[in-house]
Design a protein around this motif. Sequence first.
Motif, short mmCIF file in Angstrom:
data_model
loop_
_atom_site.label_atom_id
_atom_site.label_comp_id
_atom_site.label_asym_id
_atom_site.label_seq_id
_atom_site.Cartn_x
_atom_site.Cartn_y
_atom_site.Cartn_z
N ASN A 176 50.82 46.11 29.41
CA ASN A 176 51.00 44.53 29.29
C ASN A 176 51.87 44.35 28.17
N ASP A 177 51.82 45.33 27.20
CA ASP A 177 52.57 45.28 26.18
C ASP A 177 54.18 45.85 26.41
N LYS A 178 54.85 44.82 27.19
CA LYS A 178 56.14 45.45 27.64
C LYS A 178 57.44 44.68 27.28
N MET A 179 58.50 45.22 27.16
CA MET A 179 59.83 44.88 27.03
C MET A 179 60.46 44.49 28.10
N LEU A 180 60.29 45.74 29.32
CA LEU A 180 60.96 45.56 30.61
C LEU A 180 59.78 45.51 31.61
N PHE A 181 59.16 46.99 32.04
CA PHE A 181 58.21 47.07 32.80
C PHE A 181 56.94 47.73 32.39
N GLY A 182 56.92 48.01 31.13
CA GLY A 182 55.65 48.60 30.43
C GLY A 182 55.47 50.15 30.69
N VAL A 183 56.59 50.77 30.68
CA VAL A 183 56.55 52.36 30.79
C VAL A 183 56.00 52.63 29.39
N CYS A 184 57.33 52.57 28.41
CA CYS A 184 57.07 52.93 27.31
C CYS A 184 55.52 52.69 26.39
N GLY A 185 55.31 51.39 26.69
CA GLY A 185 54.14 50.61 26.18
C GLY A 185 52.88 51.55 26.77
N TRP A 225 58.21 54.13 36.27
CA TRP A 225 57.85 52.83 36.50
C TRP A 225 57.40 52.77 37.95
N LEU A 226 57.93 53.42 38.96
CA LEU A 226 57.73 53.26 40.37
C LEU A 226 56.27 53.98 40.31
N LEU A 227 56.00 55.22 39.47
CA LEU A 227 54.94 56.03 40.04
C LEU A 227 53.71 55.74 39.01
N MET A 228 53.61 55.18 38.12
CA MET A 228 52.80 54.65 37.18
C MET A 228 51.90 53.67 37.71
N PRO A 229 50.64 53.56 37.98
CA PRO A 229 49.90 52.29 38.31
C PRO A 229 49.73 51.26 37.10
N LYS A 230 49.45 50.21 37.79
CA LYS A 230 49.40 49.06 36.74
C LYS A 230 47.92 48.98 36.26
N GLN A 231 47.83 48.49 35.13
CA GLN A 231 46.41 48.27 34.30
C GLN A 231 45.78 47.24 35.23
N PRO A 272 69.96 60.34 32.47
CA PRO A 272 68.59 61.10 32.90
C PRO A 272 67.61 60.23 32.21
N GLY A 273 67.74 59.53 31.12
CA GLY A 273 66.76 58.86 30.63
C GLY A 273 66.43 57.70 31.48
N LEU A 274 67.54 56.94 31.92
CA LEU A 274 67.31 55.58 32.83
C LEU A 274 66.78 56.14 34.16
N PHE A 275 66.94 57.31 34.53
CA PHE A 275 66.40 57.75 35.94
C PHE A 275 64.87 58.21 35.77
N VAL A 276 64.64 58.90 34.66
CA VAL A 276 63.02 59.13 34.44
C VAL A 276 62.46 57.91 34.33
N TYR A 277 62.88 56.81 33.28
CA TYR A 277 62.38 55.46 33.27
C TYR A 277 61.97 54.73 34.75
N ILE A 278 63.02 54.96 35.58
CA ILE A 278 62.44 54.11 37.07
C ILE A 278 61.73 54.88 37.71
N VAL A 279 61.72 56.22 37.63
CA VAL A 279 60.67 56.98 38.26
C VAL A 279 59.30 56.92 37.81
#
Length: 63
Positions: free
Chosen positions: A10-19, A56-62, A47-54
């Motif tokens: 929930n601590d996110k700037m875009l989609f919460g992946v790095c958080g 984002w799609l695979l990680m479940p929401k809290q 590559p960084g953008l691709f990994v971020y999108i993958v």
Amino acid sequence: MADKTLALSNDKMLFGVCGGIAEYFGWSAGGVRLVYLLLSVLSAAFPGLFVYIVLWLLMPKQN
């Protein structure tokens, strides 16, 4: 001891992946974002953008 799950934050700037990665490992979210940005820029961004999108799609929401 609770099991840790890698999930979007929930601590996110875009989609919460790095958080989410930061919460999972107990690191600073700003530090993870900075390292991600540097790695993405140094690898010609795609590559960084691709990994971020993958992630984002695979990680479940809290919950």
